[in-house]
Each structure stands twice: as C-alpha cells, then as structure tokens.
Design a protein around this motif. Structure first.
Motif, PDB file in Angstrom:
ATOM      1  N   ILE A 192      -4.764   4.406 -13.439  1.00  0.00           N
ATOM      2  CA  ILE A 192      -5.474   3.461 -12.579  1.00  0.00           C
ATOM      3  C   ILE A 192      -4.415   2.523 -12.000  1.00  0.00           C
ATOM      4  O   ILE A 192      -3.747   1.808 -12.748  1.00  0.00           O
ATOM      5  CB  ILE A 192      -6.534   2.648 -13.344  1.00  0.00           C
ATOM      6  CG1 ILE A 192      -7.589   3.554 -13.974  1.00  0.00           C
ATOM      7  CG2 ILE A 192      -7.205   1.646 -12.404  1.00  0.00           C
ATOM      8  CD1 ILE A 192      -8.620   2.808 -14.804  1.00  0.00           C
ATOM      9  N   PHE A 193      -4.259   2.557 -10.688  1.00  0.00           N
ATOM     10  CA  PHE A 193      -3.280   1.712 -10.015  1.00  0.00           C
ATOM     11  C   PHE A 193      -3.986   0.659  -9.167  1.00  0.00           C
ATOM     12  O   PHE A 193      -4.856   1.003  -8.349  1.00  0.00           O
ATOM     13  CB  PHE A 193      -2.372   2.542  -9.099  1.00  0.00           C
ATOM     14  CG  PHE A 193      -1.528   3.556  -9.820  1.00  0.00           C
ATOM     15  CD1 PHE A 193      -0.445   3.153 -10.575  1.00  0.00           C
ATOM     16  CD2 PHE A 193      -1.814   4.916  -9.742  1.00  0.00           C
ATOM     17  CE1 PHE A 193       0.343   4.081 -11.247  1.00  0.00           C
ATOM     18  CE2 PHE A 193      -1.041   5.851 -10.396  1.00  0.00           C
ATOM     19  CZ  PHE A 193       0.038   5.433 -11.156  1.00  0.00           C
ATOM     20  N   ALA A 194      -3.626  -0.585  -9.353  1.00  0.00           N
ATOM     21  CA  ALA A 194      -4.087  -1.659  -8.476  1.00  0.00           C
ATOM     22  C   ALA A 194      -3.055  -1.825  -7.366  1.00  0.00           C
ATOM     23  O   ALA A 194      -1.901  -2.168  -7.626  1.00  0.00           O
ATOM     24  CB  ALA A 194      -4.243  -2.958  -9.260  1.00  0.00           C
ATOM     25  N   LEU A 210      -3.235   2.023   2.819  1.00  0.00           N
ATOM     26  CA  LEU A 210      -3.806   1.251   1.725  1.00  0.00           C
ATOM     27  C   LEU A 210      -3.589  -0.234   1.973  1.00  0.00           C
ATOM     28  O   LEU A 210      -2.626  -0.624   2.641  1.00  0.00           O
ATOM     29  CB  LEU A 210      -3.150   1.626   0.387  1.00  0.00           C
ATOM     30  CG  LEU A 210      -3.362   3.038  -0.153  1.00  0.00           C
ATOM     31  CD1 LEU A 210      -2.638   3.202  -1.483  1.00  0.00           C
ATOM     32  CD2 LEU A 210      -4.842   3.351  -0.318  1.00  0.00           C
ATOM     33  N   VAL A 211      -4.462  -1.036   1.424  1.00  0.00           N
ATOM     34  CA  VAL A 211      -4.322  -2.488   1.517  1.00  0.00           C
ATOM     35  C   VAL A 211      -4.372  -3.054   0.099  1.00  0.00           C
ATOM     36  O   VAL A 211      -4.899  -2.427  -0.832  1.00  0.00           O
ATOM     37  CB  VAL A 211      -5.432  -3.124   2.386  1.00  0.00           C
ATOM     38  CG1 VAL A 211      -5.347  -2.617   3.810  1.00  0.00           C
ATOM     39  CG2 VAL A 211      -6.810  -2.844   1.796  1.00  0.00           C
ATOM     40  N   GLY A 212      -3.800  -4.233  -0.050  1.00  0.00           N
ATOM     41  CA  GLY A 212      -3.807  -4.881  -1.347  1.00  0.00           C
ATOM     42  C   GLY A 212      -5.219  -5.081  -1.875  1.00  0.00           C
ATOM     43  O   GLY A 212      -6.128  -5.422  -1.116  1.00  0.00           O
ATOM     44  N   GLY A 213      -5.391  -4.841  -3.169  1.00  0.00           N
ATOM     45  CA  GLY A 213      -6.702  -4.987  -3.779  1.00  0.00           C
ATOM     46  C   GLY A 213      -7.437  -3.680  -3.974  1.00  0.00           C
ATOM     47  O   GLY A 213      -8.392  -3.615  -4.757  1.00  0.00           O
ATOM     48  N   GLU A 214      -7.033  -2.634  -3.239  1.00  0.00           N
ATOM     49  CA  GLU A 214      -7.649  -1.326  -3.448  1.00  0.00           C
ATOM     50  C   GLU A 214      -7.154  -0.716  -4.760  1.00  0.00           C
ATOM     51  O   GLU A 214      -6.122  -1.127  -5.314  1.00  0.00           O
ATOM     52  CB  GLU A 214      -7.363  -0.392  -2.272  1.00  0.00           C
ATOM     53  CG  GLU A 214      -8.097  -0.778  -0.995  1.00  0.00           C
ATOM     54  CD  GLU A 214      -7.902   0.233   0.116  1.00  0.00           C
ATOM     55  OE1 GLU A 214      -8.903   0.676   0.703  1.00  0.00           O
ATOM     56  OE2 GLU A 214      -6.732   0.588   0.388  1.00  0.00           O
ATOM     57  N   THR A 215      -7.874   0.283  -5.230  1.00  0.00           N
ATOM     58  CA  THR A 215      -7.534   0.940  -6.496  1.00  0.00           C
ATOM     59  C   THR A 215      -7.363   2.437  -6.264  1.00  0.00           C
ATOM     60  O   THR A 215      -8.181   3.062  -5.589  1.00  0.00           O
ATOM     61  CB  THR A 215      -8.637   0.709  -7.542  1.00  0.00           C
ATOM     62  OG1 THR A 215      -8.743  -0.688  -7.802  1.00  0.00           O
ATOM     63  CG2 THR A 215      -8.309   1.425  -8.843  1.00  0.00           C
ATOM     64  N   VAL A 216      -6.288   2.987  -6.811  1.00  0.00           N
ATOM     65  CA  VAL A 216      -6.062   4.432  -6.824  1.00  0.00           C
ATOM     66  C   VAL A 216      -6.160   4.885  -8.273  1.00  0.00           C
ATOM     67  O   VAL A 216      -5.369   4.468  -9.118  1.00  0.00           O
ATOM     68  CB  VAL A 216      -4.683   4.801  -6.246  1.00  0.00           C
ATOM     69  CG1 VAL A 216      -4.474   6.321  -6.290  1.00  0.00           C
ATOM     70  CG2 VAL A 216      -4.534   4.282  -4.815  1.00  0.00           C
ATOM     71  N   SER A 217      -7.143   5.717  -8.573  1.00  0.00           N
ATOM     72  CA  SER A 217      -7.360   6.151  -9.957  1.00  0.00           C
ATOM     73  C   SER A 217      -7.535   7.657 -10.004  1.00  0.00           C
ATOM     74  O   SER A 217      -7.899   8.295  -9.005  1.00  0.00           O
ATOM     75  CB  SER A 217      -8.585   5.459 -10.558  1.00  0.00           C
ATOM     76  OG  SER A 217      -9.752   5.757  -9.808  1.00  0.00           O
ATOM     77  N   THR A 238     -12.685  -3.140  -3.690  1.00  0.00           N
ATOM     78  CA  THR A 238     -13.599  -4.034  -4.409  1.00  0.00           C
ATOM     79  C   THR A 238     -14.902  -4.230  -3.641  1.00  0.00           C
ATOM     80  O   THR A 238     -15.953  -4.427  -4.225  1.00  0.00           O
ATOM     81  CB  THR A 238     -12.924  -5.398  -4.623  1.00  0.00           C
ATOM     82  OG1 THR A 238     -12.470  -5.902  -3.347  1.00  0.00           O
ATOM     83  CG2 THR A 238     -11.728  -5.264  -5.558  1.00  0.00           C
ATOM     84  N   GLU A 239     -14.845  -4.133  -2.302  1.00  0.00           N
ATOM     85  CA  GLU A 239     -16.050  -4.309  -1.497  1.00  0.00           C
ATOM     86  C   GLU A 239     -16.973  -3.099  -1.555  1.00  0.00           C
ATOM     87  O   GLU A 239     -18.191  -3.215  -1.433  1.00  0.00           O
ATOM     88  CB  GLU A 239     -15.684  -4.594  -0.027  1.00  0.00           C
ATOM     89  CG  GLU A 239     -14.984  -5.927   0.201  1.00  0.00           C
ATOM     90  CD  GLU A 239     -13.501  -5.870  -0.131  1.00  0.00           C
ATOM     91  OE1 GLU A 239     -12.994  -4.747  -0.386  1.00  0.00           O
ATOM     92  OE2 GLU A 239     -12.853  -6.925  -0.179  1.00  0.00           O
ATOM     93  N   ASP A 240     -16.381  -1.905  -1.735  1.00  0.00           N
ATOM     94  CA  ASP A 240     -17.183  -0.678  -1.691  1.00  0.00           C
ATOM     95  C   ASP A 240     -16.683   0.282  -2.758  1.00  0.00           C
ATOM     96  O   ASP A 240     -16.193   1.375  -2.474  1.00  0.00           O
ATOM     97  CB  ASP A 240     -17.096  -0.054  -0.298  1.00  0.00           C
ATOM     98  CG  ASP A 240     -18.122   1.052  -0.086  1.00  0.00           C
ATOM     99  OD1 ASP A 240     -19.020   1.177  -0.936  1.00  0.00           O
ATOM    100  OD2 ASP A 240     -18.015   1.776   0.909  1.00  0.00           O
TER     101      ASP A 240
END
Length: 420
Positions: free
Chosen positions: A314-316, A370-377, A403-405
């Motif tokens: 899980i990458f933030a 990608l933008v800051g705050g997204e997650t790659v898992s 985080t929004e969706d």
C-alpha cells in the motif's frame, strides 16, 4: 504450467491468421490486455496461466494474452532442454567478465569483508563454507582476517582452477580448500559452522542459486550454525521513468519530419513486456516511500517456498507525478555470530551507493498521472518457472484510489517473464 504449445484451430479467414489486437479482458481484473496475433501451427511459450480462459505467453520475443482453448502441448514426447541450463550458466561464470563486474562492486564486496572482519573473534577456529566462491575473495577474507580452522571454497565453474592458484598465491592453502563441483555433488570432510554465499540475482531470486544454498544448508550446516546472508528483503516502489519512456515510446512520434507513431504499439510490447534490468532509479523519481514486500529468513526458508512468493503493498502517493511503473531491488542482512541482535545490511536500492545489480524496472503499458494523497495498493507474486528452473515470472496487480472516491478504482494486472 510453462511449456511449448502449438496452435491447432484455424480461423475462418483464408490466411488462417489469428489477429486479436488489443481488447479488454474482464476476467480477474485483467484490463486492456495485449493479445498476441498468431497463425495456426505456430509454437509459443506459456509463461503464466492467468485464468482458465486466458494465458500470458510469448511468441517471437513478444508477450501477450492468448485464448487457452486454441492451444495444445507441442511434441509431448520430445526430450526438453536442460531446465537448469547448467552449461550456459556455469560457462558464464567460467570467464572473467562477470567476476570482474562483481569484484568491482565495492558495496557488495566490502559488505562481505566487513561481516568477516566484525565477526573475526567468533570465526576463530570455526569451519566455514563459501558456496559459489568464484575467484575466492570471501574465502581469502576469512583466511586472512579471521583465523578459521578451515574454509571450504565450493565452485562449479571452470574458474575454480584459477581460484586454487589464487589461494596458493595468497598463502592461504593451509586453510582454504577449493572443491570444484556442483553443490548437489559436494562431499566435505565435516559439517560447517558458517555457510556464506553471494547467491543474489536480479529481483533477489533470478537464477535461483538460492536453491543450492538451501540444499547445502540442510546437508552441511551444523545445528545452531549461521547463514550469511541471514535474511533477505524484496523492496518495491511506484515510480516515474520519464527518460526511459521518452527513449522507447516518444522516440517514434516524429522522425525526420515523418509520423512513426504506428510503431509505438510494437515498441510497447518489445520494451515493456519484460523487466528492465540494470535500471538506476533516481530518488526524486520515487512517487512514494518504498515498501518491503517479501522477507526471507535464510535459516527457515525451504526450497518448496521458492515456487511462489507473494507480497502486499500500500503506497501513499507523496507528490504529483507520472506513474510509469514499479521499481524493485533487495536488501540482505548479516546477523552477527554472537546473536546480539546486531546486523550488517547490504542495500541495492536507489538511496544507497549503486551496486552491479542496480534496480529492476517494471513498466506499465501506459503511464498514469498521480496526485498527492492517492493510494496505489495491490500485490506482487514471484512465480518460479516450473520448467526453466533459473527463470521466474513476476506478476504485479495494483489499483489506484483517491480519498474522494476510494471505491471507484480499477484493478490491473501485468506479468513480466524473467526471462522465459
């Protein structure tokens, strides 16, 4: 199962050619899969059975999905080549080219020297095995720095004849004995207190010398003995690879005033279907903090464990950037003989001095912003080739969420053969 296969069914077209192009695969999260085009009667190699209907295969150096119902085994009674490819493998290590590369790798060589120097009081009077000793540098370190009772230097390639000369030339023949044979054929005068080996390959396991190390551990290491390395870790990070993407894809956009973009799909399959060895990842191209995805304890690891190793991540995302792929490397740990919890570590990652392994790059088919705050898992699977035993396939499955969706994310999967 990995095997050669032959096309049986024929299409209704007159040229009897299967042309699948690029389609969307709905099963098990395989999205936008590249599918191979082939003719009836051609042979290809299955790399991974990704689902019951679609297999990941290779044809003429190009990888893609093929429908399993169109395939059958090719020449089942024909004797296969040596699955270990020993002649080629040991032949490569019988020349100076690879040994020069390894000896020139100061972080790697100094790590082993420092381990022996730090543990020299505890090595005195001990019996050491140096498995896959090559030119014997680790054996010579032991003899010169630690005063062991004996060092058994084991090397299967023809370089062993020169290793014997180096042992004599450095005055260590009373301590170091060179055994020129495969580990599986080894016969020693006694069991050993320490088994040391530099067995690591790209993505840690490639070439699977580690199997010989584990078999030697089970046969020759005394109860309570030590393995060096004592542990190993596979690391992963999502990354940018803008210069490599430009070199392999953007190159085809305009050449001498002409439009060459028709070659980009071919370039994608040729350059992105396999891992890129010897990649040097710049720290600023990491899109998140690296993650340890697989950890190995060399005293408890079993040969059967090597068939499949699975890790989660899980990458933030820490900064905006273009997500071109994942980069992998490894660390190995050397526990002190007094077992006081102190370890020395060799790190082959982008935040350490480069080694001859460098890093390994796995490119996505298409870059994703990608933008800051997204997650790659997702997860990573190291699957050993069931036929070609020094090879493996690495399959990465991932999804991107914000985080929004958080619920609206697509799962994607890509397999990378190393090498077959």
């Amino acid at each position: 199962m990995y095997r050669k296969i032959v096309m049986l069914k024929q299409s209704s077209r007159n040229d009897k050619t299967f042309k699948w192009g690029q389609i969307t695969l709905s099963q098990r999260g395989f999205l936008q899969g590249i599918c191979l085009s082939f003719r009836a009667g051609e042979r290809l190699v299955v790399l991974t059975k990704t689902s019951s209907d679609w297999w990941w295969a290779e044809l003429r150096g190009v990888c893609g999905y093929v429908p399993s119902s169109y395939l059958q085994p090719s020449d089942p009674g024909k004797e296969e080549e040596d699955p270990w490819q020993d002649e080629e493998y040991f032949g490569n290590y019988g020349t100076l080219r690879l040994h020069r590369e390894m000896l020139s790798d100061r972080p790697r060589t100094e790590a082993y020297r420092q381990v022996i120097l730090t543990n020299s009081p505890h090595l005195r009077g001990k019996v050491v095995m140096d498995l896959g000793c090559g030119t014997g540098i680790i054996s010579l370190f032991c003899a010169r720095l630690a005063q062991p009772k004996a060092v058994f230097a084991v090397e299967a390639s023809s370089i062993a004849e020169h290793t014997k000369t180096l042992v004599r030339q450095n005055g260590c023949e009373e301590v170091v004995t060179v055994f020129q044979c495969r580990a599986e054929e080894l016969s020693l005068p006694s069991r050993v207190d320490v088994l040391v080996s530099e067995w690591m390959g790209n993505c840690l396991l490639f070439e699977f010398m580690v199997e010989s190390v584990l078999q030697s551990r089970d046969r020759w290491l005394k109860e309570g003995g030590m393995m060096w390395p004592s542990g190993a870790t596979v690391c992963l990070v999502p990354c940018q690879a803008g210069s490599y993407y430009a070199e392999t894809m953007c190159f085809w956009e305009q050449l001498y005033g002409l439009d060459f973009t028709a070659l980009q799909p071919l370039a994608q399959m040729e350059f992105f279907s396999r891992p890129r060895f010897s990649h040097l990842l710049q720290p600023e191209d990491c899109l998140a903090t690296p993650c340890d995805v697989i950890n190995l304890d060399m005293l408890s690891l079993q040969v059967t464990d090597l068939e499949e190793l699975n890790g989660q991540f899980i990458f933030a995302v820490e900064k905006a950037g273009m997500f071109h792929g994942f980069t992998s490397w490894f660390r190995v740990q050397f526990q002190n003989l007094d077992r006081d919890g102190t370890t020395l570590e060799l790190d082959t990652g982008p935040y350490s001095e480069p080694t001859h392994w460098k890093q390994t790059l796995f490119m996505l088919d298409h870059p994703v912003p990608l933008v800051g705050g997204e997650t790659v898992s997702g997860n990573i699977l190291l699957h050993r080739n069931p036929v070609w035993r020094r090879h493996m396939t690495i399959t990465i499955q991932w999804s991107i969420s914000s985080t929004e969706d958080a619920e609206n994310c697509q799962v994607q999967t890509k397999s990378f053969p190393m090498w077959r």
